[in-house]
Design an enzyme around this catalytic site. Sequence first.
Site, PDB file in Angstrom:
ATOM      1  N   SER A  44       0.793  -1.237   0.106  1.00 38.12           N
ATOM      2  CA  SER A  44       0.105   0.020  -0.119  1.00 38.12           C
ATOM      3  C   SER A  44       0.980   1.234   0.156  1.00 38.12           C
ATOM      4  CB  SER A  44      -0.824   0.160   1.199  1.00 38.12           C
ATOM      5  OG  SER A  44      -1.528   1.165   1.115  1.00 38.12           O
ATOM      6  N   LYS A  87      -4.330  -6.702   4.020  1.00 39.61           N
ATOM      7  CA  LYS A  87      -4.383  -5.576   2.822  1.00 39.61           C
ATOM      8  C   LYS A  87      -5.903  -5.309   2.502  1.00 39.61           C
ATOM      9  CE  LYS A  87      -2.842  -2.646  -0.339  1.00 39.61           C
ATOM     10  NZ  LYS A  87      -3.859  -2.472  -1.341  1.00 39.61           N
ATOM     11  N   HIS A 103      -7.255  -3.174   5.165  1.00 38.70           N
ATOM     12  CA  HIS A 103      -6.797  -2.131   5.179  1.00 38.70           C
ATOM     13  C   HIS A 103      -7.627  -1.154   3.999  1.00 38.70           C
ATOM     14  CE1 HIS A 103      -4.359   0.960   2.627  1.00 38.70           C
ATOM     15  NE2 HIS A 103      -3.713   1.307   3.887  1.00 38.70           N
ATOM     16  N   ASN A 104      -7.879  -1.650   2.767  1.00 37.20           N
ATOM     17  CA  ASN A 104      -8.645  -0.777   2.081  1.00 37.20           C
ATOM     18  C   ASN A 104     -10.053  -0.782   2.168  1.00 37.20           C
ATOM     19  OD1 ASN A 104      -6.106  -1.485   0.529  1.00 37.20           O
ATOM     20  ND2 ASN A 104      -7.093  -1.547  -1.439  1.00 37.20           N
ATOM     21  N   GLU A 116     -10.032   2.153   4.435  1.00 41.70           N
ATOM     22  CA  GLU A 116      -9.626   3.335   3.888  1.00 41.70           C
ATOM     23  C   GLU A 116     -11.088   3.908   3.001  1.00 41.70           C
ATOM     24  OE1 GLU A 116      -6.355   2.662   0.956  1.00 41.70           O
ATOM     25  OE2 GLU A 116      -7.715   3.670  -0.645  1.00 41.70           O
TER      26      GLU A 116
HETATM   27  P1  NBP Z   1      -1.845  -2.559 -13.313  1.00 35.86           P
HETATM   28  O1  NBP Z   1      -2.892  -3.084 -12.257  1.00 35.86           O
HETATM   29  O2  NBP Z   1      -2.348  -1.535 -14.247  1.00 35.86           O
HETATM   30  O3  NBP Z   1      -1.244  -3.867 -14.122  1.00 35.86           O
HETATM   31  C1  NBP Z   1      -0.402  -3.503 -15.399  1.00 35.86           C
HETATM   32  C2  NBP Z   1       0.585  -4.607 -15.350  1.00 35.86           C
HETATM   33  O4  NBP Z   1      -0.166  -5.859 -15.493  1.00 35.86           O
HETATM   34  C3  NBP Z   1       1.355  -4.444 -16.858  1.00 35.86           C
HETATM   35  O5  NBP Z   1       2.791  -4.980 -16.355  1.00 35.86           O
HETATM   36  C4  NBP Z   1       0.517  -5.386 -17.596  1.00 35.86           C
HETATM   37  O6  NBP Z   1       1.425  -6.023 -18.823  1.00 35.86           O
HETATM   38  C5  NBP Z   1       0.030  -6.543 -16.778  1.00 35.86           C
HETATM   39  N1  NBP Z   1      -1.010  -7.259 -17.336  1.00 35.86           N
HETATM   40  C6  NBP Z   1      -2.284  -7.012 -17.522  1.00 35.86           C
HETATM   41 BR1  NBP Z   1      -3.102  -5.288 -17.343  1.00 35.86          BR
HETATM   42  N2  NBP Z   1      -2.915  -8.174 -18.011  1.00 35.86           N
HETATM   43  C7  NBP Z   1      -2.112  -9.013 -18.077  1.00 35.86           C
HETATM   44  C8  NBP Z   1      -2.031 -10.497 -18.754  1.00 35.86           C
HETATM   45  N3  NBP Z   1      -3.313 -10.936 -18.878  1.00 35.86           N
HETATM   46  N4  NBP Z   1      -1.013 -11.101 -18.609  1.00 35.86           N
HETATM   47  C9  NBP Z   1       0.014 -10.612 -18.046  1.00 35.86           C
HETATM   48  N5  NBP Z   1       0.155  -9.120 -17.666  1.00 35.86           N
HETATM   49  C10 NBP Z   1      -0.763  -8.672 -17.711  1.00 35.86           C
HETATM   50  O7  NBP Z   1      -0.627  -2.023 -12.798  1.00 35.86           O
HETATM   51  P2  NBP Z   1      -0.453  -1.098 -11.266  1.00 35.86           P
HETATM   52  O8  NBP Z   1      -1.350   0.038 -11.295  1.00 35.86           O
HETATM   53  O9  NBP Z   1       1.045  -0.916 -11.409  1.00 35.86           O
HETATM   54  O10 NBP Z   1      -0.603  -2.060 -10.214  1.00 35.86           O
HETATM   55  C11 NBP Z   1       0.108  -3.485 -10.065  1.00 35.86           C
HETATM   56  C12 NBP Z   1      -0.745  -4.281  -9.118  1.00 35.86           C
HETATM   57  O11 NBP Z   1      -0.532  -3.579  -7.633  1.00 35.86           O
HETATM   58  C13 NBP Z   1      -2.059  -4.525  -9.241  1.00 35.86           C
HETATM   59  O12 NBP Z   1      -2.630  -5.643  -8.716  1.00 35.86           O
HETATM   60  C14 NBP Z   1      -2.804  -3.319  -8.444  1.00 35.86           C
HETATM   61  O13 NBP Z   1      -4.135  -3.640  -8.055  1.00 35.86           O
HETATM   62  C15 NBP Z   1      -1.863  -3.400  -7.080  1.00 35.86           C
HETATM   63  N6  NBP Z   1      -1.808  -2.196  -6.453  1.00 35.86           N
HETATM   64  C16 NBP Z   1      -1.746  -0.993  -7.137  1.00 35.86           C
HETATM   65  C17 NBP Z   1      -1.851   0.292  -6.643  1.00 35.86           C
HETATM   66  C18 NBP Z   1      -1.828   1.652  -7.267  1.00 35.86           C
HETATM   67  O14 NBP Z   1      -1.982   2.709  -6.670  1.00 35.86           O
HETATM   68  N7  NBP Z   1      -1.746   1.620  -8.698  1.00 35.86           N
HETATM   69  C19 NBP Z   1      -1.572   0.432  -5.177  1.00 35.86           C
HETATM   70  C20 NBP Z   1      -1.388  -0.780  -4.548  1.00 35.86           C
HETATM   71  C21 NBP Z   1      -1.541  -2.043  -5.281  1.00 35.86           C
HETATM   72  P3  NBP Z   1       1.372  -5.103 -20.166  1.00 35.86           P
HETATM   73  O15 NBP Z   1       2.147  -3.922 -19.967  1.00 35.86           O
HETATM   74  O16 NBP Z   1       1.929  -6.041 -20.981  1.00 35.86           O
HETATM   75  O17 NBP Z   1       0.052  -4.603 -20.469  1.00 35.86           O
END
Ligand code: NBP
Length: 488
Positions: free
Chosen positions: A134, A189, A192-193, A196
């Site tokens: 987080s 987690k 936590h959400n 939130e």
């Molecule tokens: P995203 O949740 O937007 O995911 C993007 C990534 O997933 C890229 O590497 C993409 O590859 C890959 N991907 C997808 Br979309 N579909 C796929 C598939 N079918 N097979 C393989 N790879 C795939 O990224 P993020 O916002 O960095 O979040 C990553 C994780 O962390 C998520 O689970 C999210 O819920 C969690 N999270 C996010 C936050 C936040 O603030 N953003 C905070 C805490 C936790 P590509 O580039 O080839 O499309």
Amino acid sequence: MTSDAAAQADIGVIGLAVMGENLILNMASRGFTVAAFNRTVSKVTAFTGGRAVGRTIVGAGSLEDLVALLKPPRRVMLMVKAGAAVDEFITLLTPLLAPGDIIIDGGNSHPADSTRRTRALAEQGLLFIGTGVSGGEEGALTGPSIMPGGNVQAWPAVQPIFQAIAAKVDGGAPCCEWVGPEGAGHFVKMVHNGIEYADMQMIAESYQLLRAAGLSAPEAGAVFARWNEGELHSYLIEITADILSKVDDVTGQPLVDVILDAAGQKGTGKWTSVAALDAGSPAATITEAVYARAMSALKAERVAASAVLSGPAFAAPADREAFVEQVRQALYASKIAAYAQGFQLLHLSAQDAGWTLDYGQIAQMWRGGCIIRAAFLDRIKDAYDAQPALANLLIAPYFRDAVHGAQGAWRETVAAAVRGGVPVPAFSSALAYFDAYRSAALPANLLQAQRDYFGAHTYERTDRPRGEFFHTNWTGRGGNTASTTYTA
Ligand code: NBP
């Protein structure tokens, strides 16, 4: 990129979106060598030729390259979209890994998926960690809160990296500790959400009341900035003050006034609510926050209904300063109730799953790095450190006194909102939770009578030991047979 690489990297990270990239940069800044891979491989070259230049970050052109780059035991962390993408990568990785290697999923996965993955990978000799992360983009880069669970045998190999990159509080304590087996990390987690969601909704209700009382957006922002100096000191209050002082470049209005009032959600609040229903844990403040977003999303319907349905207008308070202070106390008391519900859910669900959780440590993990970081988590940690088996935060002396002190203002605020037609679902449900929890007697005797009347579900008696069940032939027409199968 490399294809004949020597094993040089401490950890591999798959997923170069906002979270993955920033976690990698954080790891490299702490002296670790990180191998990076992404499904769309062009993003690897973009990263290694951009933000990763000059750092101990090595790009991999394939999963085989990635695995070859890793020192044993190999540690591979997935930071990809939760759900099918995680399972797809696990399927591709398992033939490339050796017994004792570790797969870590750092996405927002459902706890049940992490339990399933821990068990399935253990059967193949691989160790799995499902970890909550987080803090969003900035937290990932500078120090997130990290909540790992899964196969504890993996922890010694991952602990130095995770605790180095995690946020630190109290002069160095990392906001990362081992949470528990299977899906426990992702469960914590998820809760936590959920908290939130409740915290944000309660701040939104405070904001609406301040606006209804006549404060402009910047005036409300100044109030939140002041509140942030006291017992409400927290990240969410701080950003609320910032948000309310922001002016829109296009219109010159406060930006918040030109943002459409239709909230989105990604599902973790709903998961928490479903988990609460499953565990029989009364977490209605969290659920109300989910419903409030759902109601907000019905924008067109609400606009149409506003022309048909009428209610009272909110009367400006005679003493604005006194009203502002009343709302502050209502927010603080409601927040305590929401956290009490979150920790109660952790407690009841952990009992069901057979997990032993350290609630003081969980409060400490949420103390820094994460979105709900707040000064009062120290008090929660103190409460659980003093009484590890504490049934509910509300009965810990510090919180009991705080709620007793605030409850007059809390009731006045909810009453003013009800009288003035301002919806405060989180405030009022938090207050109902407090009133129900402090009630030795609730009207569930009538519920039991009704259930026995229409379905012969039986009831226990106040004058008999618990566990003895009675059935009454209420109408004289039914028999004396109690139901064993029909449940309502
Ligand atoms: P995203 O949740 O937007 O995911 C993007 C990534 O997933 C890229 O590497 C993409 O590859 C890959 N991907 C997808 Br979309 N579909 C796929 C598939 N079918 N097979 C393989 N790879 C795939 O990224 P993020 O916002 O960095 O979040 C990553 C994780 O962390 C998520 O689970 C999210 O819920 C969690 N999270 C996010 C936050 C936040 O603030 N953003 C905070 C805490 C936790 P590509 O580039 O080839 O499309």
